[in-house]
Design an enzyme around this catalytic site. Sequence first.
Site, PDB file in Angstrom:
ATOM      1  N   ALA A  66       0.868  -1.177   0.000  1.00 35.91           N
ATOM      2  CA  ALA A  66       0.000   0.000   0.000  1.00 35.91           C
ATOM      3  C   ALA A  66       0.904   1.225   0.000  1.00 35.91           C
ATOM      4  O   ALA A  66       2.061   1.163   0.431  1.00 35.91           O
ATOM      5  CB  ALA A  66      -0.893  -0.019   1.233  1.00 35.91           C
ATOM      6  N   GLY A 111       0.720  -5.065   0.939  1.00 38.74           N
ATOM      7  CA  GLY A 111      -0.478  -5.177   0.103  1.00 38.74           C
ATOM      8  C   GLY A 111      -0.225  -5.931  -1.193  1.00 38.74           C
ATOM      9  O   GLY A 111      -1.150  -6.502  -1.773  1.00 38.74           O
ATOM     10  N   GLU A 114      -0.451  -9.499  -0.304  1.00 41.60           N
ATOM     11  CA  GLU A 114      -1.880  -9.771  -0.068  1.00 41.60           C
ATOM     12  C   GLU A 114      -2.660  -9.864  -1.378  1.00 41.60           C
ATOM     13  O   GLU A 114      -3.590 -10.659  -1.504  1.00 41.60           O
ATOM     14  CB  GLU A 114      -2.454  -8.675   0.848  1.00 41.60           C
ATOM     15  CG  GLU A 114      -1.872  -8.768   2.256  1.00 41.60           C
ATOM     16  CD  GLU A 114      -2.123  -7.526   3.102  1.00 41.60           C
ATOM     17  OE1 GLU A 114      -1.795  -6.409   2.638  1.00 41.60           O
ATOM     18  OE2 GLU A 114      -2.633  -7.661   4.223  1.00 41.60           O
ATOM     19  N   GLU A 134       4.958  -5.015   7.158  1.00 46.57           N
ATOM     20  CA  GLU A 134       4.213  -3.945   7.837  1.00 46.57           C
ATOM     21  C   GLU A 134       4.764  -3.597   9.209  1.00 46.57           C
ATOM     22  O   GLU A 134       4.754  -2.436   9.619  1.00 46.57           O
ATOM     23  CB  GLU A 134       2.721  -4.328   7.966  1.00 46.57           C
ATOM     24  CG  GLU A 134       1.944  -4.224   6.664  1.00 46.57           C
ATOM     25  CD  GLU A 134       1.990  -5.473   5.805  1.00 46.57           C
ATOM     26  OE1 GLU A 134       2.825  -6.374   6.076  1.00 46.57           O
ATOM     27  OE2 GLU A 134       1.187  -5.563   4.862  1.00 46.57           O
TER      28      GLU A 134
HETATM   29  N1  CO8 Z   1       4.560   3.116  -0.940  1.00 40.54           N
HETATM   30  C1  CO8 Z   1       4.931   4.267  -1.542  1.00 40.54           C
HETATM   31  N2  CO8 Z   1       6.048   4.397  -2.258  1.00 40.54           N
HETATM   32  C2  CO8 Z   1       6.830   3.318  -2.400  1.00 40.54           C
HETATM   33  C3  CO8 Z   1       6.510   2.080  -1.797  1.00 40.54           C
HETATM   34  C4  CO8 Z   1       5.298   1.985  -1.054  1.00 40.54           C
HETATM   35  N3  CO8 Z   1       4.873   0.857  -0.507  1.00 40.54           N
HETATM   36  N4  CO8 Z   1       7.477   1.191  -2.104  1.00 40.54           N
HETATM   37  C5  CO8 Z   1       8.375   1.858  -2.861  1.00 40.54           C
HETATM   38  N5  CO8 Z   1       7.987   3.136  -3.036  1.00 40.54           N
HETATM   39  C6  CO8 Z   1       8.670   4.183  -3.783  1.00 40.54           C
HETATM   40  C7  CO8 Z   1       9.902   4.704  -3.042  1.00 40.54           C
HETATM   41  O1  CO8 Z   1       9.541   5.659  -2.073  1.00 40.54           O
HETATM   42  C8  CO8 Z   1      10.700   5.293  -4.187  1.00 40.54           C
HETATM   43  O2  CO8 Z   1      10.158   6.536  -4.528  1.00 40.54           O
HETATM   44  P1  CO8 Z   1      11.158   7.779  -4.910  1.00 40.54           P
HETATM   45  O3  CO8 Z   1      11.891   7.316  -6.145  1.00 40.54           O
HETATM   46  O4  CO8 Z   1      10.212   8.906  -5.152  1.00 40.54           O
HETATM   47  O5  CO8 Z   1      12.066   7.948  -3.747  1.00 40.54           O
HETATM   48  C9  CO8 Z   1      10.383   4.338  -5.358  1.00 40.54           C
HETATM   49  O6  CO8 Z   1       9.189   3.658  -4.994  1.00 40.54           O
HETATM   50  C10 CO8 Z   1      11.473   3.290  -5.577  1.00 40.54           C
HETATM   51  O7  CO8 Z   1      11.689   2.633  -4.349  1.00 40.54           O
HETATM   52  P2  CO8 Z   1      13.164   2.459  -3.705  1.00 40.54           P
HETATM   53  O8  CO8 Z   1      14.059   3.565  -4.129  1.00 40.54           O
HETATM   54  O9  CO8 Z   1      12.976   2.250  -2.240  1.00 40.54           O
HETATM   55  O10 CO8 Z   1      13.621   1.107  -4.435  1.00 40.54           O
HETATM   56  P3  CO8 Z   1      14.661   0.035  -3.876  1.00 40.54           P
HETATM   57  O11 CO8 Z   1      14.916  -0.898  -5.012  1.00 40.54           O
HETATM   58  O12 CO8 Z   1      15.823   0.688  -3.225  1.00 40.54           O
HETATM   59  O13 CO8 Z   1      13.881  -0.755  -2.733  1.00 40.54           O
HETATM   60  C11 CO8 Z   1      11.981  -1.913  -1.788  1.00 40.54           C
HETATM   61  C12 CO8 Z   1      12.781  -1.559  -3.075  1.00 40.54           C
HETATM   62  C13 CO8 Z   1      12.809  -2.844  -0.918  1.00 40.54           C
HETATM   63  C14 CO8 Z   1      10.711  -2.630  -2.276  1.00 40.54           C
HETATM   64  C15 CO8 Z   1      11.623  -0.635  -1.015  1.00 40.54           C
HETATM   65  O14 CO8 Z   1      11.058   0.316  -1.908  1.00 40.54           O
HETATM   66  C16 CO8 Z   1      10.657  -0.842   0.101  1.00 40.54           C
HETATM   67  O15 CO8 Z   1      11.011  -1.331   1.143  1.00 40.54           O
HETATM   68  N6  CO8 Z   1       9.366  -0.423  -0.097  1.00 40.54           N
HETATM   69  C17 CO8 Z   1       8.365  -0.472   0.925  1.00 40.54           C
HETATM   70  C18 CO8 Z   1       7.823  -1.861   1.088  1.00 40.54           C
HETATM   71  C19 CO8 Z   1       6.795  -1.909   2.201  1.00 40.54           C
HETATM   72  O16 CO8 Z   1       7.062  -1.588   3.333  1.00 40.54           O
HETATM   73  N7  CO8 Z   1       5.572  -2.335   1.855  1.00 40.54           N
HETATM   74  C20 CO8 Z   1       4.494  -2.450   2.775  1.00 40.54           C
HETATM   75  C21 CO8 Z   1       3.683  -1.196   2.824  1.00 40.54           C
HETATM   76  S1  CO8 Z   1       2.415  -1.256   4.064  1.00 40.54           S
HETATM   77  C22 CO8 Z   1       1.189  -2.184   3.377  1.00 40.54           C
HETATM   78  O17 CO8 Z   1       1.297  -2.651   2.277  1.00 40.54           O
HETATM   79  C23 CO8 Z   1      -0.019  -2.391   4.222  1.00 40.54           C
HETATM   80  C24 CO8 Z   1      -1.174  -2.984   3.435  1.00 40.54           C
HETATM   81  C25 CO8 Z   1      -2.464  -2.844   4.172  1.00 40.54           C
HETATM   82  C26 CO8 Z   1      -2.889  -1.400   4.285  1.00 40.54           C
HETATM   83  C27 CO8 Z   1      -4.115  -1.286   5.125  1.00 40.54           C
HETATM   84  C28 CO8 Z   1      -4.771   0.074   5.039  1.00 40.54           C
HETATM   85  C29 CO8 Z   1      -4.508   0.966   6.172  1.00 40.54           C
END
Ligand code: CO8
Length: 257
Positions: A66, A111, A114, A134
């Site tokens: 998400a 997400g 999921e 998460e």
């Molecule tokens: N949300 C928003 N932006 C994201 C997300 C995300 N989940 N994942 C990546 N991005 C963005 C980064 O911020 C970055 O943006 P920018 O270029 O503007 O800085 C761009 O995508 C590229 O990402 P990275 O530079 O971080 O790429 P890397 O190759 O270095 O890393 C990763 C890749 C390991 C996947 C890393 O991006 C990461 O850890 N992402 C987050 C993963 C995460 O924590 N996901 C879980 C989110 S919470 C969730 O899903 C809950 C679901 C239920 C919600 C319920 C409702 C309330």
Amino acid sequence: MEFKNISLEIRERVGIIKMNRPDALNALNTETLLELSQAMHNLSFENENVRVIILTGEGKAFVAGADIAVMKDMPPLKAREFSHLGQRVFHFIATQEKPVIAAVNGFALGGGCELALACDIRIASDKAKIGQPEVNLGIIPGFAGTQRLSRLVGIAKAKEMIFTGDMIDATTALSIGLVNQVVPADQLMNFCLELANKIASKGPTAVKLAKTVINQGIQANLATGTSYEKEAFSLCFATGEQKEGMYAFLEKRKPNW
Ligand code: CO8
């Protein structure tokens, strides 16, 4: 509806939905969830020709979760609404009758994991990384991950993944039954298309009924599940497809359905 965050393509009997916000690793915001919902409804109800659906992602992610930027300042009731929306969309994917294959091309996190769990079959690229991270953000899964992951891989593995937030690679995901198969990244779409076409060549109502009965039966006791099966089995004899399938076998030809 015009799509901005996803793309939709139909190749004969297969519908392909691609999550398409690669700059944000296909992270799910409200708009993307609504587009996904609309595309799934189109393929499920408005395209009789489409028999199987493939879900995949553009770039290096399937879906990286998400959208954290959207969630960061959410008041609790907005968070509840967002969770409700995601759960509703994923529930529709899981329960509409056409089989859905997740072609997990890269990161499937939070997400994204999921979303893959809501699909019927998961095929992973050997580059895929899957996890429920998460807890790293101070939250728990909110699009049904606590429920679907434990039902699929068992409570112990689900707890390990959810408590640690660790990502696992495709081979590990295969070993715990989280994905059905792992294939080289450059062969992922071809493999999924072949699988989809094979399923699409079978009795279409039989495939739909099988999906529904498996899904309903897994939530019921054995006697109730087998009784669903009996009713659905008898319904096959009312479709015409059963006659075509059986006559084709006896006449040594391919069924035409
Ligand atoms: N949300 C928003 N932006 C994201 C997300 C995300 N989940 N994942 C990546 N991005 C963005 C980064 O911020 C970055 O943006 P920018 O270029 O503007 O800085 C761009 O995508 C590229 O990402 P990275 O530079 O971080 O790429 P890397 O190759 O270095 O890393 C990763 C890749 C390991 C996947 C890393 O991006 C990461 O850890 N992402 C987050 C993963 C995460 O924590 N996901 C879980 C989110 S919470 C969730 O899903 C809950 C679901 C239920 C919600 C319920 C409702 C309330």
